[in-house]
Design an enzyme around this catalytic site. Structure first.
Site, PDB file in Angstrom:
ATOM      1  N   ASN A   9     -78.571 -35.818 -25.122  1.00  0.00           N
ATOM      2  CA  ASN A   9     -78.339 -34.675 -25.879  1.00  0.00           C
ATOM      3  C   ASN A   9     -79.111 -33.761 -24.595  1.00  0.00           C
ATOM      4  OD1 ASN A   9     -78.726 -32.069 -26.831  1.00  0.00           O
ATOM      5  ND2 ASN A   9     -80.096 -32.929 -28.646  1.00  0.00           N
ATOM      6  N   ARG A  84     -74.217 -35.514 -27.545  1.00  0.00           N
ATOM      7  CA  ARG A  84     -74.354 -34.436 -28.342  1.00  0.00           C
ATOM      8  C   ARG A  84     -73.793 -32.975 -27.780  1.00  0.00           C
ATOM      9  NH1 ARG A  84     -79.486 -31.250 -31.296  1.00  0.00           N
ATOM     10  NH2 ARG A  84     -78.141 -30.244 -32.855  1.00  0.00           N
ATOM     11  N   HIS A 173     -75.726 -28.722 -37.065  1.00  0.00           N
ATOM     12  CA  HIS A 173     -76.567 -29.746 -37.765  1.00  0.00           C
ATOM     13  C   HIS A 173     -75.581 -30.686 -38.376  1.00  0.00           C
ATOM     14  CE1 HIS A 173     -80.521 -27.094 -38.072  1.00  0.00           C
ATOM     15  NE2 HIS A 173     -80.408 -27.858 -37.192  1.00  0.00           N
ATOM     16  N   ARG A 232     -86.492 -18.272 -35.959  1.00  0.00           N
ATOM     17  CA  ARG A 232     -85.200 -17.399 -36.197  1.00  0.00           C
ATOM     18  C   ARG A 232     -85.231 -16.623 -37.372  1.00  0.00           C
ATOM     19  NH1 ARG A 232     -81.196 -22.226 -34.948  1.00  0.00           N
ATOM     20  NH2 ARG A 232     -82.684 -23.436 -33.872  1.00  0.00           N
ATOM     21  N   GLU A 378     -79.741 -38.455 -36.250  1.00  0.00           N
ATOM     22  CA  GLU A 378     -78.663 -37.726 -35.573  1.00  0.00           C
ATOM     23  C   GLU A 378     -78.205 -38.628 -34.561  1.00  0.00           C
ATOM     24  OE1 GLU A 378     -81.109 -34.153 -35.700  1.00  0.00           O
ATOM     25  OE2 GLU A 378     -79.105 -33.215 -35.639  1.00  0.00           O
TER      26      GLU A 378
END
Ligand code: AMP
Length: 394
Positions: A9, A84, A173, A232, A378
């Site tokens: 990633n 990813r 996600h 956020r 993940e």
């Protein structure tokens, strides 16, 4: 296929990695090369005994970091690499074996993820240098949500913005929502029915999954839409940008920075983006932290209630991510805001399901919609999709 997959990633100054063997019991080697390009670049990871290590890599770039990662794998040789990739646009509905065509398609979607896709591409280029003979697969955060119907993915905007510029809801996600909903289908006697998933970490999103297909999700064109997150804002009035610009003279970059980096739990509390600290401060009477918790939990419940419209039948809610897996308080508060769904949360089970434990939160003999905590994986999901993609090309 028994591929031993190196999951990568890649960010602009970091590379997270994990070596995942086909045998799920095999210990995972993994870690992060961070602060790349700076004097204090370093590789932090764990060995097969679970011991952690830190190795300085002064001024290392992505290629040098990957060489150091290779050396840290204790002689175990990956047989494939799974990347990813944040944004696959409408082009990628599943994982793809990387070739020149796939690379140019990822480049073509870079406008939709200008911070992430170029860094992911840099990771692919570096990996091809260090592992020239290994097959490489791109696994997209957006792909799982490509099953959304148009009424869920279209914004009420002029059609040309969609047809000419790809302005629509994509969702993110995806590997996490896909993993936990599939796992719930395996664990629950209800099987792969209608699940609402709540991925609550630094980034937060919800999703409505029907028989392993995503039908709606809270994030949109970018990962800013939807829930309150660490820094956020999630949903705000779309008129906010014009208001801040006209009334305060803020530029678009300033507004973007405030909404992405200074809002969410941090903005509401005036204290921190870390849920552990928010919970502690709220307990000690900090009004901002208490408000941040209230807004955070209310918005999750509101999102889950809204997403339930996407499902023909509700079989349960799944909590995952750093907060979803570790905060009994957030789970309790979210469930208490959804009384009309007929959940039955058992407080002792709720308190016990933390630190990576998987299980059901329901009181004994409850027959209504279920509540699950399922630690996300993940990396494991990326490795699995990488293997499936290679099998399909074998
Ligand atoms: P993630 O991005 O999935 O790693 O999740 C990070 C978030 O999980 C941060 O807000 C952490 O404060 C939160 N978190 C981790 N452990 C706990 C805990 N024990 N209680 C509450 N929040 C936690």
């Amino acid at each position: 296929m028994n591929a031993s997959v190196l999951v990568i990633n890649c960010g602009s100054s970091s590379i997270k990695y994990a070596l995942i063997e086909a045998d799920p019991q095999a210990p995972r080697l993994g870690g992060i090369a961070e602060r790349l390009g700076s004097a204090d670049a370093r590789l932090k990871g764990n060995d097969s005994n679970g011991e952690s290590f830190t190795k300085p890599l002064p001024s290392a770039d992505h290629t040098q970091a990957l060489s150091a990662i290779l050396t840290s794998l204790e002689g175990r040789e990956p047989t494939a690499v799974g990347h990813r990739i944040v944004h696959g646009g409408e082009h990628f509905t599943q994982a793809a074996l990387i070739d020149a065509h796939v690379i140019s398609a990822i480049q073509a979607t870079a406008a939709l993820a200008p911070l992430h896709n170029p860094a992911n591409l840099a990771g692919i280029a570096a990996t091809q240098k260090v592992f020239p003979n290994l097959p490489q697969v791109a696994v997209f955060d957006t792909a799982f949500h490509q099953t959304l119907p148009p009424h869920a993915y279209r914004y009420a905007l002029p059609e040309a913005l969609y047809t000419d510029h790809g302005i629509r809801r994509y969702g993110f996600h995806g590997t996490s929502h896909a993993y936990v909903s599939q796992r719930a289908g395996e664990l629950s006697s209800r099987g792969a029915g209608g699940w609402l998933t709540a991925h609550l970490g630094n980034g937060c999103s919800t999703s409505a999954v029907w028989h392993n297909q995503s039908l709606d999700t809270s994030m949109g064109l970018t990962p800013l839409e939807g829930l309150v997150m660490g820094t956020r804002s999630g949903d705000v009035d779309p008129g906010l940008h014009a208001h801040l610009h006209h009334q305060l003279g803020w530029s678009l970059d300033e507004i973007d920075n405030v909404l992405n980096k200074q809002s969410g739990l941090l903005g509401l509390s005036g204290l921190t983006n870390d849920m552990r600290e928010i919970e502690q401060a709220a307990e000690q009477g900090h009004a901002g932290a208490a408000l941040a918790l209230d807004v955070f939990c209310y918005r999750i419940a509101k999102s889950l209630a809204g997403l339930s419209c996407a499902l023909p039948q509700l079989d349960g809610v799944i909590f995952t991510g750093g907060i979803g897996e570790n905060s009994p308080q957030v789970r309790r508060r979210v469930v208490s805001l959804l009384p009309h769904f007929g959940f039955a949360l058992d407080e002792a089970r709720n308190a016990a399901l933390i630190r990576g434990k998987e299980g059901k939160l329901d009181s004994a003999h409850h027959t209504g919609p279920e509540l699950w905590v399922i630690p996300t994986d993940e990396e494991g999901r990326i490795a699995m999709e990488t293997r499936h993609c290679l099998e399909a090309h074998a």
